[in-house]
Scaffold this motif. Structure first.
Motif, PDB file in Angstrom:
ATOM      1  N   LEU A 146      28.043  33.878  44.734  1.00  0.00           N
ATOM      2  CA  LEU A 146      28.010  33.443  46.125  1.00  0.00           C
ATOM      3  C   LEU A 146      28.198  34.645  47.032  1.00  0.00           C
ATOM      4  O   LEU A 146      28.655  35.698  46.597  1.00  0.00           O
ATOM      5  CB  LEU A 146      29.126  32.430  46.399  1.00  0.00           C
ATOM      6  N   ALA A 147      27.898  34.471  48.299  1.00  0.00           N
ATOM      7  CA  ALA A 147      28.165  35.506  49.295  1.00  0.00           C
ATOM      8  C   ALA A 147      29.671  35.705  49.400  1.00  0.00           C
ATOM      9  O   ALA A 147      30.456  34.791  49.138  1.00  0.00           O
ATOM     10  CB  ALA A 147      27.582  35.092  50.637  1.00  0.00           C
ATOM     11  N   ALA A 148      30.081  36.915  49.785  1.00  0.00           N
ATOM     12  CA  ALA A 148      31.509  37.258  49.840  1.00  0.00           C
ATOM     13  C   ALA A 148      32.297  36.285  50.706  1.00  0.00           C
ATOM     14  O   ALA A 148      33.397  35.855  50.335  1.00  0.00           O
ATOM     15  CB  ALA A 148      31.679  38.684  50.356  1.00  0.00           C
ATOM     16  N   GLY A 149      31.777  35.907  51.850  1.00  0.00           N
ATOM     17  CA  GLY A 149      32.481  34.979  52.730  1.00  0.00           C
ATOM     18  C   GLY A 149      32.703  33.635  52.076  1.00  0.00           C
ATOM     19  O   GLY A 149      33.775  33.022  52.218  1.00  0.00           O
ATOM     20  N   ASP A 150      31.712  33.149  51.339  1.00  0.00           N
ATOM     21  CA  ASP A 150      31.842  31.873  50.645  1.00  0.00           C
ATOM     22  C   ASP A 150      32.872  31.958  49.522  1.00  0.00           C
ATOM     23  O   ASP A 150      33.642  31.031  49.287  1.00  0.00           O
ATOM     24  CB  ASP A 150      30.494  31.430  50.095  1.00  0.00           C
TER      25      ASP A 150
ATOM     26  N   TYR B  67      38.229  40.899  52.287  1.00  0.00           N
ATOM     27  CA  TYR B  67      36.780  40.758  52.172  1.00  0.00           C
ATOM     28  C   TYR B  67      36.308  41.286  50.828  1.00  0.00           C
ATOM     29  O   TYR B  67      36.674  42.382  50.415  1.00  0.00           O
ATOM     30  CB  TYR B  67      36.064  41.523  53.305  1.00  0.00           C
ATOM     31  N   GLY B  68      35.520  40.501  50.139  1.00  0.00           N
ATOM     32  CA  GLY B  68      34.971  40.901  48.854  1.00  0.00           C
ATOM     33  C   GLY B  68      34.863  39.724  47.919  1.00  0.00           C
ATOM     34  O   GLY B  68      35.206  38.591  48.264  1.00  0.00           O
ATOM     35  N   THR B  69      34.406  39.997  46.716  1.00  0.00           N
ATOM     36  CA  THR B  69      34.252  38.930  45.729  1.00  0.00           C
ATOM     37  C   THR B  69      35.029  39.189  44.447  1.00  0.00           C
ATOM     38  O   THR B  69      35.204  38.284  43.646  1.00  0.00           O
ATOM     39  CB  THR B  69      32.764  38.752  45.366  1.00  0.00           C
ATOM     40  N   VAL B  70      35.486  40.406  44.241  1.00  0.00           N
ATOM     41  CA  VAL B  70      36.163  40.758  42.994  1.00  0.00           C
ATOM     42  C   VAL B  70      37.487  41.447  43.320  1.00  0.00           C
ATOM     43  O   VAL B  70      37.538  42.327  44.172  1.00  0.00           O
ATOM     44  CB  VAL B  70      35.274  41.701  42.146  1.00  0.00           C
ATOM     45  N   SER B  71      38.545  41.047  42.623  1.00  0.00           N
ATOM     46  CA  SER B  71      39.897  41.617  42.793  1.00  0.00           C
ATOM     47  C   SER B  71      40.258  41.778  44.271  1.00  0.00           C
ATOM     48  O   SER B  71      40.753  42.807  44.686  1.00  0.00           O
ATOM     49  CB  SER B  71      40.038  42.939  42.038  1.00  0.00           C
ATOM     50  N   ASN B  72      40.051  40.728  45.036  1.00  0.00           N
ATOM     51  CA  ASN B  72      40.209  40.836  46.481  1.00  0.00           C
ATOM     52  C   ASN B  72      41.375  40.034  47.043  1.00  0.00           C
ATOM     53  O   ASN B  72      41.503  39.920  48.252  1.00  0.00           O
ATOM     54  CB  ASN B  72      38.914  40.400  47.180  1.00  0.00           C
ATOM     55  N   PHE B  73      42.240  39.467  46.187  1.00  0.00           N
ATOM     56  CA  PHE B  73      43.411  38.836  46.784  1.00  0.00           C
ATOM     57  C   PHE B  73      44.689  39.304  46.115  1.00  0.00           C
ATOM     58  O   PHE B  73      44.715  39.595  44.929  1.00  0.00           O
ATOM     59  CB  PHE B  73      43.278  37.308  46.868  1.00  0.00           C
ATOM     60  N   VAL B  74      45.716  39.442  46.943  1.00  0.00           N
ATOM     61  CA  VAL B  74      47.000  39.962  46.481  1.00  0.00           C
ATOM     62  C   VAL B  74      48.114  38.988  46.826  1.00  0.00           C
ATOM     63  O   VAL B  74      48.051  38.276  47.823  1.00  0.00           O
ATOM     64  CB  VAL B  74      47.327  41.354  47.089  1.00  0.00           C
ATOM     65  N   GLN B  75      49.100  38.993  45.964  1.00  0.00           N
ATOM     66  CA  GLN B  75      50.316  38.224  46.219  1.00  0.00           C
ATOM     67  C   GLN B  75      51.237  39.105  47.046  1.00  0.00           C
ATOM     68  O   GLN B  75      51.400  40.286  46.772  1.00  0.00           O
ATOM     69  CB  GLN B  75      50.962  37.857  44.886  1.00  0.00           C
TER      70      GLN B  75
ATOM     71  N   ARG C 298      29.071  35.615  56.704  1.00  0.00           N
ATOM     72  CA  ARG C 298      29.921  36.498  57.524  1.00  0.00           C
ATOM     73  C   ARG C 298      30.296  35.839  58.843  1.00  0.00           C
ATOM     74  O   ARG C 298      31.425  35.961  59.299  1.00  0.00           O
ATOM     75  CB  ARG C 298      29.209  37.824  57.788  1.00  0.00           C
ATOM     76  N   ARG C 299      29.345  35.130  59.471  1.00  0.00           N
ATOM     77  CA  ARG C 299      29.655  34.446  60.732  1.00  0.00           C
ATOM     78  C   ARG C 299      30.717  33.375  60.512  1.00  0.00           C
ATOM     79  O   ARG C 299      31.664  33.253  61.287  1.00  0.00           O
ATOM     80  CB  ARG C 299      28.389  33.831  61.335  1.00  0.00           C
TER      81      ARG C 299
END
Length: 133
Positions: free
Chosen positions: A91-95, A64-72, A36-37
């Motif tokens: 992995l951690a969400a930030g990674d 922020y997140g690991t699943v379905s977290n980016f949009v065009q 997160r930092r």
């Protein structure tokens, strides 16, 4: 180290303060806290990454997140398509977000070939899971 006497006024308050300090330190040194930092250093003020694809020049937002977290994003800056693409390891969400950012900026077509397209009408998965608990 620290010496605290059990007797006397305020000793329990000092012990509570020390315990709180200890737990805050251990909470801040977890992999998730370190991620997160690092993430805060890279995020926009609106708490997402704005990424330009390496091949098409399309814009993406990674939330922020690991699943379905980016949009065009379309030309008007509105969400057009939601995608799900995660690394093979947990992995951690930030990674995960940094890995997605780097992957889209360096090999967009390979990412989209492996990613799953998700309907914009469905709620983001981490919000659904958070509400269930």
């Amino acid at each position: 180290m620290f010496l605290f006497r059990r007797s006397g006024a305020g000793s329990s308050a000092r012990l509570r303060a020390l315990r709180t300090l200890y737990w805050s330190f251990t909470d801040q040194s977890t992999p998730e806290a370190r991620a997160r930092r690092l993430l805060r250093e890279w995020l926009s003020p609106e708490s997402y990454f704005e990424v330009t694809g390496s091949h098409t020049g399309r814009r993406y937002r990674i939330y922020y997140g690991t699943v379905s977290n980016f949009v065009q994003i379309d030309e008007a800056g509105q969400p057009e398509t939601r995608w799900c693409f995660v690394p093979e390891r947990a992995l951690a969400a930030g990674d995960v977000m940094l890995a997605q950012k780097i992957a889209l900026e360096t090999d967009e077509m390979s990412v989209l070939a492996r990613a799953n397209r998700i309907s914009l009408n469905l709620p983001r998965l981490h919000r659904v899971v958070r509400r269930a608990y």
